[in-house]
Design a protein around this motif. Sequence first.
Motif, PDB file in Angstrom:
ATOM      1  N   LEU A  76      36.389  44.296  62.239  1.00 17.20           N
ATOM      2  CA  LEU A  76      35.864  44.725  63.535  1.00 17.20           C
ATOM      3  C   LEU A  76      35.892  46.243  63.670  1.00 17.20           C
ATOM      4  O   LEU A  76      35.076  46.821  64.381  1.00 17.20           O
ATOM      5  CB  LEU A  76      36.676  44.088  64.668  1.00 17.20           C
ATOM      6  CG  LEU A  76      36.373  42.615  64.943  1.00 17.20           C
ATOM      7  CD1 LEU A  76      37.530  41.959  65.651  1.00 17.20           C
ATOM      8  CD2 LEU A  76      35.102  42.488  65.754  1.00 17.20           C
ATOM      9  N   MET A  77      36.823  46.893  62.995  1.00 16.70           N
ATOM     10  CA  MET A  77      36.926  48.343  63.062  1.00 16.70           C
ATOM     11  C   MET A  77      35.787  49.035  62.318  1.00 16.70           C
ATOM     12  O   MET A  77      35.511  50.206  62.537  1.00 16.70           O
ATOM     13  CB  MET A  77      38.261  48.816  62.491  1.00 16.70           C
ATOM     14  CG  MET A  77      39.483  48.159  63.109  1.00 16.70           C
ATOM     15  SD  MET A  77      39.614  48.376  64.900  1.00 16.70           S
ATOM     16  CE  MET A  77      39.557  46.667  65.460  1.00 16.70           C
ATOM     17  N   PHE A  78      35.135  48.275  61.420  1.00 20.05           N
ATOM     18  CA  PHE A  78      34.028  48.822  60.632  1.00 20.05           C
ATOM     19  C   PHE A  78      32.670  48.284  61.097  1.00 20.05           C
ATOM     20  O   PHE A  78      31.636  48.688  60.570  1.00 20.05           O
ATOM     21  CB  PHE A  78      34.229  48.476  59.151  1.00 20.05           C
ATOM     22  CG  PHE A  78      35.490  49.047  58.574  1.00 20.05           C
ATOM     23  CD1 PHE A  78      35.534  50.354  58.120  1.00 20.05           C
ATOM     24  CD2 PHE A  78      36.653  48.288  58.510  1.00 20.05           C
ATOM     25  CE1 PHE A  78      36.704  50.897  57.603  1.00 20.05           C
ATOM     26  CE2 PHE A  78      37.824  48.819  57.998  1.00 20.05           C
ATOM     27  CZ  PHE A  78      37.847  50.126  57.546  1.00 20.05           C
TER      28      PHE A  78
ATOM     29  N   GLY B  24      26.383  53.257  64.094  1.00 19.40           N
ATOM     30  CA  GLY B  24      26.228  52.554  62.830  1.00 19.40           C
ATOM     31  C   GLY B  24      27.400  52.585  61.877  1.00 19.40           C
ATOM     32  O   GLY B  24      27.562  51.677  61.052  1.00 19.40           O
ATOM     33  N   TYR B  25      28.238  53.619  61.935  1.00 17.85           N
ATOM     34  CA  TYR B  25      29.381  53.704  61.018  1.00 17.85           C
ATOM     35  C   TYR B  25      30.624  53.007  61.556  1.00 17.85           C
ATOM     36  O   TYR B  25      31.678  53.028  60.914  1.00 17.85           O
ATOM     37  CB  TYR B  25      29.703  55.166  60.701  1.00 17.85           C
ATOM     38  CG  TYR B  25      28.636  55.848  59.893  1.00 17.85           C
ATOM     39  CD1 TYR B  25      28.241  55.350  58.651  1.00 17.85           C
ATOM     40  CD2 TYR B  25      28.005  56.992  60.362  1.00 17.85           C
ATOM     41  CE1 TYR B  25      27.251  55.974  57.907  1.00 17.85           C
ATOM     42  CE2 TYR B  25      27.010  57.624  59.622  1.00 17.85           C
ATOM     43  CZ  TYR B  25      26.647  57.111  58.398  1.00 17.85           C
ATOM     44  OH  TYR B  25      25.665  57.732  57.666  1.00 17.85           O
ATOM     45  N   GLY B  26      30.502  52.402  62.727  1.00 12.47           N
ATOM     46  CA  GLY B  26      31.639  51.698  63.297  1.00 12.47           C
ATOM     47  C   GLY B  26      32.700  52.649  63.824  1.00 12.47           C
ATOM     48  O   GLY B  26      32.632  53.863  63.638  1.00 12.47           O
TER      49      GLY B  26
ATOM     50  N   ASN C 130      30.668  50.328  55.422  1.00 12.57           N
ATOM     51  CA  ASN C 130      31.503  51.294  56.142  1.00 12.57           C
ATOM     52  C   ASN C 130      32.927  51.297  55.612  1.00 12.57           C
ATOM     53  O   ASN C 130      33.538  52.358  55.449  1.00 12.57           O
ATOM     54  CB  ASN C 130      31.506  50.969  57.639  1.00 12.57           C
ATOM     55  CG  ASN C 130      30.173  51.252  58.304  1.00 12.57           C
ATOM     56  OD1 ASN C 130      29.369  52.032  57.809  1.00 12.57           O
ATOM     57  ND2 ASN C 130      29.923  50.619  59.440  1.00 12.57           N
ATOM     58  N   ARG C 131      33.461  50.111  55.343  1.00  8.52           N
ATOM     59  CA  ARG C 131      34.822  50.035  54.808  1.00  8.52           C
ATOM     60  C   ARG C 131      34.900  50.686  53.426  1.00  8.52           C
ATOM     61  O   ARG C 131      35.867  51.394  53.118  1.00  8.52           O
ATOM     62  CB  ARG C 131      35.302  48.583  54.731  1.00  8.52           C
ATOM     63  CG  ARG C 131      36.754  48.444  54.288  1.00  8.52           C
ATOM     64  CD  ARG C 131      37.234  47.030  54.332  1.00  8.52           C
ATOM     65  NE  ARG C 131      36.536  46.183  53.382  1.00  8.52           N
ATOM     66  CZ  ARG C 131      36.849  44.916  53.137  1.00  8.52           C
ATOM     67  NH1 ARG C 131      37.854  44.346  53.808  1.00  8.52           N
ATOM     68  NH2 ARG C 131      36.172  44.197  52.266  1.00  8.52           N
ATOM     69  N   GLN C 132      33.881  50.455  52.622  1.00 17.60           N
ATOM     70  CA  GLN C 132      33.851  51.067  51.293  1.00 17.60           C
ATOM     71  C   GLN C 132      33.786  52.590  51.409  1.00 17.60           C
ATOM     72  O   GLN C 132      34.416  53.319  50.630  1.00 17.60           O
ATOM     73  CB  GLN C 132      32.655  50.538  50.501  1.00 17.60           C
ATOM     74  CG  GLN C 132      32.567  51.070  49.084  1.00 17.60           C
ATOM     75  CD  GLN C 132      31.361  50.505  48.336  1.00 17.60           C
ATOM     76  OE1 GLN C 132      30.410  49.998  48.939  1.00 17.60           O
ATOM     77  NE2 GLN C 132      31.396  50.579  47.026  1.00 17.60           N
ATOM     78  N   PHE C 133      33.031  53.076  52.391  1.00 12.52           N
ATOM     79  CA  PHE C 133      32.889  54.517  52.591  1.00 12.52           C
ATOM     80  C   PHE C 133      34.237  55.165  52.914  1.00 12.52           C
ATOM     81  O   PHE C 133      34.548  56.262  52.446  1.00 12.52           O
ATOM     82  CB  PHE C 133      31.889  54.786  53.714  1.00 12.52           C
ATOM     83  CG  PHE C 133      31.773  56.232  54.111  1.00 12.52           C
ATOM     84  CD1 PHE C 133      31.111  57.143  53.305  1.00 12.52           C
ATOM     85  CD2 PHE C 133      32.339  56.690  55.297  1.00 12.52           C
ATOM     86  CE1 PHE C 133      31.013  58.484  53.664  1.00 12.52           C
ATOM     87  CE2 PHE C 133      32.247  58.020  55.667  1.00 12.52           C
ATOM     88  CZ  PHE C 133      31.585  58.919  54.844  1.00 12.52           C
TER      89      PHE C 133
END
Length: 314
Positions: A263-265, A196-198, A243-246
């Motif tokens: 795509l990385m996230f 889920g976190y990518g 995820n990106r914000q995290f």
Amino acid sequence: MKIYKDDNLLVGFETSDDAGVYKIAENKYLVQSIDVITPVVDEPYNFGRIAAVNSLSDLYAMGGRPLTAMTLLMYNCDIAGSIMHEIMQGACDELGRTGCVLVGGHTLEDNEVKFGLSVTGMIDDGKIMKNNTLKPGDALVYTKPLGIGIITTAIKGEMAEEDEISDVTELMLLSNQKASEIIKNYPVSACTDITGYGLAGHALEMSKFSGCSINFFTEKIPVIEGALNYAEMGIIPAGAYHNRQFLGHHYSFSENHRNKEMLMFDPQTSGGLLIGVNRKYADELVNELKRSGYKDSCIIGEAVELADHYIVFE
């Protein structure tokens, strides 16, 4: 938060690892995890199968062998009972393939269908694969292409082509069981499954708790065909933005590959294993993984001494 612990708890939640590990005898450890997902495909039977494969993956990432499972099903009572039966049958069939016994479960009424499993397994050889033991100099091997969350979002939006639906379903049903068995024969320092976190989120957990940085070779990271096009159209799950914000200031991204950033996230349902392995053996490991059905396996990065960012996409 104050919680009770004892010396037999070998892996808890402090390092955000894939499962908890509890010692029950010398070199014998109990491994436990739970995961719940919303429908990622339209077919109830395949949804149940994917949910089971996804939940069992946490045990494989730790080096565990599944023993028992319990289901957690949330659904709207207006939905036909036959659909619920198909979901359960799909999960039962996947559990049966691994020799994992269904011992019970629980149901809840909810407006949206959600399904998952609590799984328990065993480590018999005393070898725990953790996410926080990565070593500078290790190669990072990944076993599946990214883009699962983007393609399943396109499915929900009724935009995906039939071949894309078939391919992503097959990918989510590809169990990490065999990969887990293979990597035990190599000098693997750390392992986690990408869910889920990518890729970026789970790699952050791996690098941060290991006290090192990870440099990813962005152009070498495999991506599902069609996922990049959907991403450029804005067909991106909300979880990717979260995820990106995290990650915030903990990562840097090369301008040369900016079109691949989301795509990385991208949240991966039943994603692959991210494996830290001695560089000397990485190519051999990749070749064996490919021969065993993980055709997209490749070296996607390396662990380095701690730098300005935990994660760098070169």
